[in-house]
Design an enzyme around this catalytic site. Structure first.
Site, mmCIF file in Angstrom:
data_model
loop_
_atom_site.group_PDB
_atom_site.id
_atom_site.type_symbol
_atom_site.label_atom_id
_atom_site.label_comp_id
_atom_site.label_asym_id
_atom_site.label_seq_id
_atom_site.Cartn_x
_atom_site.Cartn_y
_atom_site.Cartn_z
ATOM 1 N N TYR A 183 0.777 -1.078 0.025
ATOM 2 C CA TYR A 183 0.081 0.075 -0.086
ATOM 3 C C TYR A 183 0.743 1.257 0.059
ATOM 4 C CZ TYR A 183 1.007 0.306 5.123
ATOM 5 O OH TYR A 183 1.560 0.272 6.183
ATOM 6 N N ARG A 204 4.515 0.676 0.448
ATOM 7 C CA ARG A 204 5.458 -0.034 1.344
ATOM 8 C C ARG A 204 5.248 -1.472 1.037
ATOM 9 N NH1 ARG A 204 5.851 -0.537 6.918
ATOM 10 N NH2 ARG A 204 8.033 -1.166 5.972
ATOM 11 N N HIS A 209 2.077 -5.935 11.426
ATOM 12 C CA HIS A 209 2.575 -5.197 12.346
ATOM 13 C C HIS A 209 2.475 -6.050 13.995
ATOM 14 C CE1 HIS A 209 3.449 -1.302 10.721
ATOM 15 N NE2 HIS A 209 2.212 -1.455 9.798
HETATM 16 C C1 BEZ Z 1 3.237 1.419 8.406
HETATM 17 O O1 BEZ Z 1 2.079 1.759 8.646
HETATM 18 O O2 BEZ Z 1 3.864 0.498 8.163
HETATM 19 C C2 BEZ Z 1 4.040 2.880 7.757
HETATM 20 C C3 BEZ Z 1 3.440 3.733 7.125
HETATM 21 C C4 BEZ Z 1 4.072 5.106 6.563
HETATM 22 C C5 BEZ Z 1 5.351 5.165 7.316
HETATM 23 C C6 BEZ Z 1 6.196 4.260 8.000
HETATM 24 C C7 BEZ Z 1 5.373 3.009 8.378
HETATM 25 FE FE FE Z 2 1.965 -0.621 7.818
#
Ligand code: BEZ
Ligand code: FE
Length: 278
Positions: A183, A204, A209
């Site tokens: 995304y 990304r 997470h």
């Molecule tokens: C994340 O959700 O993984 C993320 C999104 C933006 C910057 C850093 C991490």
């Molecule tokens: Fe994320």
């Protein structure tokens, strides 16, 4: 000039602040002179930082996003966490963590019927020697099949694809979710303009997470990346670490908990090692 500014810090009481201010000014002055910076360029930089601050709000932190996309968040993370023996590598928190996720029992389905490839997750939490850690608190969060977190979808009712688990007597927990997908980070502000100007994409690599806490142990914030996911070598926030890339193989037929799945499903098995408090 540099000498005069550095000398002006002589009265700083905090020695660490003195070191950081002195070094910052020396390097900033060196950047200006070695690049022969023009007034127009410096004004552009000031305007960029001003706009970065102006788009910050309770739900958006553009400065952290800037730090993330310049690789600074991951460098600080590595300096802070990678010296710990035998701990699973950490990764940046990101902007989509919400404190106090709903408590979820092991075996639950975090996706609750959302579209996506079903994925069975079976993880263990241990100490550095492999001893299981019961009663560890494990927060899990991820985006949906279209790459959105629940907090980005104002019409959505309640938390989705996030929950808080507790490990069982064997230090394990299991749940259903969906295979994460790539995304874009929020790219409609100054950070997006910076990425555009330097020819970078905002995506990304797909990830789930995890935030893991257990009494007497260091809290671990990390992410797991499917080994067949996109953007593993060009993650927009430089968050991918080799040991966090995991095979999430495809299966068909009977599932571990007897749930009937129509078609293919994935499986994620992983052991998190967390270190004792210093
Ligand atoms: C994340 O959700 O993984 C993320 C999104 C933006 C910057 C850093 C991490
Ligand atoms: Fe994320």
């Amino acid at each position: 000039m540099s000498r005069a500014v550095v000398a002006s810090f002589a009265g700083t009481e905090d020695p660490r602040l003195h070191t950081l201010m002195t070094d910052l000014v020396r390097r900033a002055h060196d950047f200006v002179t070695s690049n022969d910076l023009t007034t127009a360029e410096w004004e552009f930089a000031i305007d960029f930082l001003t706009r970065t601050g102006q788009v910050c709000s309770d739900v958006r932190q553009e400065f952290i996003l800037l730090s993330d996309t310049l690789g600074i968040s991951t460098m600080v993370d590595i300096l802070t966490n990678s010296r710990v023996r035998e701990q699973t590598p950490s990764a940046v928190l990101g902007p989509f963590y919400v404190e106090g996720p709903p408590a979820v029992r092991s075996g639950a389905d975090l996706a609750e019927g959302l579209p996506g490839v079903p994925m069975w997750v079976d993880v263990a939490v241990t100490d550095p020697d492999g001893a299981p850690l019961p009663d560890a608190i494990v927060d899990v969060w991820q985006s949906n099949e279209d790459g959105f977190y629940d907090v980005q979808l104002p019409d959505l009712d309640g938390p989705v694809l996030r929950g808080q688990f507790r490990t069982d007597a064997d230090g394990r927990l299991r749940f259903w979710t969906i295979l994460p997908c790539e995304y874009p980070i929020p790219d409609d502000g100054p950070v997006g303009q910076m990425l555009d100007a330097v020819g970078r994409h905002p995506f990304r690599a797909p990830h789930v997470h995890f935030m893991i806490s257990a009494p007497g142990h260091r809290r671990l914030i990390t992410q797991l990346f499917p080994s067949d996911g996109a953007y593993l070598t060009s993650d927009s926030v430089f968050g991918v670490k080799h040991n966090l890339i995991v095979d999430m193989p495809e299966h068909r037929g009977p599932t571990p908990d007897g749930r009937v799945v129509d078609g293919a499903w994935r499986r994620l098995d992983f052991t998190f090692r967390i270190a004792p408090d210093a």
